[in-house]
Design an enzyme around this catalytic site. Structure first.
Site, mmCIF file in Angstrom:
data_model
loop_
_atom_site.group_PDB
_atom_site.id
_atom_site.type_symbol
_atom_site.label_atom_id
_atom_site.label_comp_id
_atom_site.label_asym_id
_atom_site.label_seq_id
_atom_site.Cartn_x
_atom_site.Cartn_y
_atom_site.Cartn_z
ATOM 1 N N TYR A 53 0.887 -1.445 -0.199
ATOM 2 C CA TYR A 53 -0.005 0.164 0.064
ATOM 3 C C TYR A 53 0.719 1.142 0.028
ATOM 4 C CZ TYR A 53 -4.333 2.411 1.067
ATOM 5 O OH TYR A 53 -5.359 3.193 1.199
ATOM 6 N N ASN A 125 -15.054 4.659 2.310
ATOM 7 C CA ASN A 125 -15.913 4.498 1.163
ATOM 8 C C ASN A 125 -16.703 5.527 0.686
ATOM 9 O OD1 ASN A 125 -14.767 2.030 0.639
ATOM 10 N ND2 ASN A 125 -16.484 0.833 1.781
ATOM 11 N N ASN A 150 -22.616 -2.406 -6.119
ATOM 12 C CA ASN A 150 -23.190 -2.930 -4.680
ATOM 13 C C ASN A 150 -22.013 -3.013 -3.870
ATOM 14 O OD1 ASN A 150 -25.104 -4.282 -3.138
ATOM 15 N ND2 ASN A 150 -23.854 -6.115 -3.196
ATOM 16 N N ARG A 173 -23.571 -8.097 -10.443
ATOM 17 C CA ARG A 173 -23.151 -9.429 -10.904
ATOM 18 C C ARG A 173 -24.357 -10.250 -10.601
ATOM 19 N NH1 ARG A 173 -17.456 -11.631 -9.899
ATOM 20 N NH2 ARG A 173 -18.079 -12.856 -11.286
ATOM 21 N N TYR A 237 -10.313 2.906 -9.646
ATOM 22 C CA TYR A 237 -9.964 3.107 -8.270
ATOM 23 C C TYR A 237 -9.948 1.863 -7.561
ATOM 24 C CZ TYR A 237 -14.902 1.954 -7.302
ATOM 25 O OH TYR A 237 -16.285 1.336 -7.157
ATOM 26 N N MET A 240 -10.890 -5.255 -7.879
ATOM 27 C CA MET A 240 -11.559 -6.304 -7.342
ATOM 28 C C MET A 240 -11.262 -7.560 -7.939
ATOM 29 S SD MET A 240 -14.935 -4.358 -6.168
ATOM 30 C CE MET A 240 -15.881 -5.898 -5.455
ATOM 31 N N PHE A 262 -6.828 6.329 -9.449
ATOM 32 C CA PHE A 262 -7.245 7.296 -8.347
ATOM 33 C C PHE A 262 -6.956 6.671 -6.902
ATOM 34 C CE2 PHE A 262 -10.206 7.699 -4.736
ATOM 35 C CZ PHE A 262 -10.377 9.110 -4.751
ATOM 36 N N TRP A 263 -6.286 7.613 -6.076
ATOM 37 C CA TRP A 263 -5.872 7.195 -4.662
ATOM 38 C C TRP A 263 -6.311 8.278 -3.713
ATOM 39 C CZ3 TRP A 263 -1.421 8.086 -1.165
ATOM 40 C CH2 TRP A 263 -1.497 7.417 -0.197
ATOM 41 N N MET A 264 -7.418 7.974 -2.866
ATOM 42 C CA MET A 264 -8.087 9.105 -2.199
ATOM 43 C C MET A 264 -7.013 9.948 -1.288
ATOM 44 S SD MET A 264 -10.118 7.142 0.946
ATOM 45 C CE MET A 264 -10.656 8.683 1.436
#
Length: 324
Positions: A53, A125, A150, A173, A237, A240, A262-264
């Site tokens: 990270y 989030n 979702n 999905r 971003y 998954m 993107f990275w917040m």
């Protein structure tokens, strides 16, 4: 006091330890002492523990990227918060500890009516969703398309887009999620299928789709590219799928689509965090944003919480010893 430390970069089961640390000193000028109530354990925490990270604290270190707490005391000249306030912990204040000492000016006080468990999940989030929706300045009524609709970010995107007068195209999905997301305010919901782009075009007519939000990467990216129209922006971003971000360059050129990752916690986004955290809290209080509930584990039971996370999504760690 109880805390959870990262002792070395590596596999979380071996590197994350429940420890006993001294309590923080009394807050100095500009500081606040906060009782951590709940702090999420999420997959990005595991990325930090593995050393992949962008945030890499010197070890050993308490970690934890978000959380909510109650102000216990403030230092001289602090006026932003008061003892008893419910606050969101800011970036840079690691949350996996019963008490933390932090810069008071960076705390975001929220209405206590929303509940401490919901408050603990506001800083990542929903704030991510707000920043993603703001990735491009779009006129009211514009369409935004997203996959992973979702997810915690996806549900928050729906709320932030509606708040700004934007309409969302949401790709999921499972069929059973269609009505659920529509009830949350999603304008259009489609189950992932090769013909999604055709169905989207039929639903929106000739209107442009100028912003795409990709939380999956890999093969899922191509579906978003099919939906996006000339001159669009595609923001990645999340990963998954576990697959790399490799959009078809021919499609990008043909449609003049721009991509960005993107990275917040980039410096340019940090000034927006407090306002978006406060807006998230307001949306929750008004019933316009509902965060998916997460199972709660005592912080002392961290190994069990970690095992649950690896089976099924986010969990919350309870750090308040009075609830023991």
């Amino acid at each position: 006091m109880l805390a959870i430390q990262l002792t070395q970069y590596g596999e979380p089961e071996q590197s994350l330890k429940v420890v006993d640390l001294p309590e923080p000193q009394a807050p100095a000028t500009g500081q606040a002492l906060v009782q951590v109530e709940y702090a999420p354990l999420d997959h990005h925490d595991l990325l930090l523990a593995r050393g992949v990270y962008p945030v890499r604290p010197e070890l050993p270190s308490v970690i934890g990227n978000e959380g909510a707490g109650t102000v216990l005391a403030v230092g001289p000249d602090v006026t932003q918060v008061r003892p008893g306030d419910t606050v969101l912990l800011p970036f840079g204040t690691f949350s996996w500890s019963e008490q933390v000492l932090t810069e008071a000016a960076k705390l975001t006080a929220v209405d206590r009516s929303i509940g401490l468990e919901q408050a603990a999940m506001l800083s990542v989030n929903p704030t991510t969703a707000g920043l993603l929706v703001e990735s491009r300045d779009l006129p009211a009524g514009s369409w935004v398309v997203q996959n992973a609709a979702n997810s915690g970010v996806g549900r928050s995107v729906i709320a932030f887009a509606r708040e700004r007068g934007l309409r969302t195209i949401n790709i999921v999905r499972r069929e059973n999620l269609v009505t659920e997301l529509q009830d949350l305010g999603a304008d259009l919901v489609f189950v992932d299928h090769p013909d999604v782009a055709t169905r989207v075009r039929a639903a929106v007519g000739g209107e442009p789709v100028l912003l795409g939000l990709d939380g999956v990467s890999g093969k899922a990216t191509s579906l978003l590219l099919d939906v996006l129209t000339e001159g669009a922006l595609l923001v990645l971003y999340g990963y998954m799928s576990g697959e790399p971000f490799a959009p078809d360059r021919n499609v990008l050129r043909a449609k003049n689509i721009t991509t960005t990752e993107f990275w917040m916690y980039e410096d340019k986004y940090l000034p927006r965090h407090p306002a978006l955290g406060a807006e998230s809290a307001r949306l929750v209080a008004e019933g316009r944003l509902t965060l998916p509930p997460a199972p709660v584990y005592r912080a002392a039971d961290f190994p069990e919480a970690l095992a649950r996370l690896q089976q099924d999504g986010k969990v919350l760690l309870d750090f308040n010893p009075r609830r023991g």
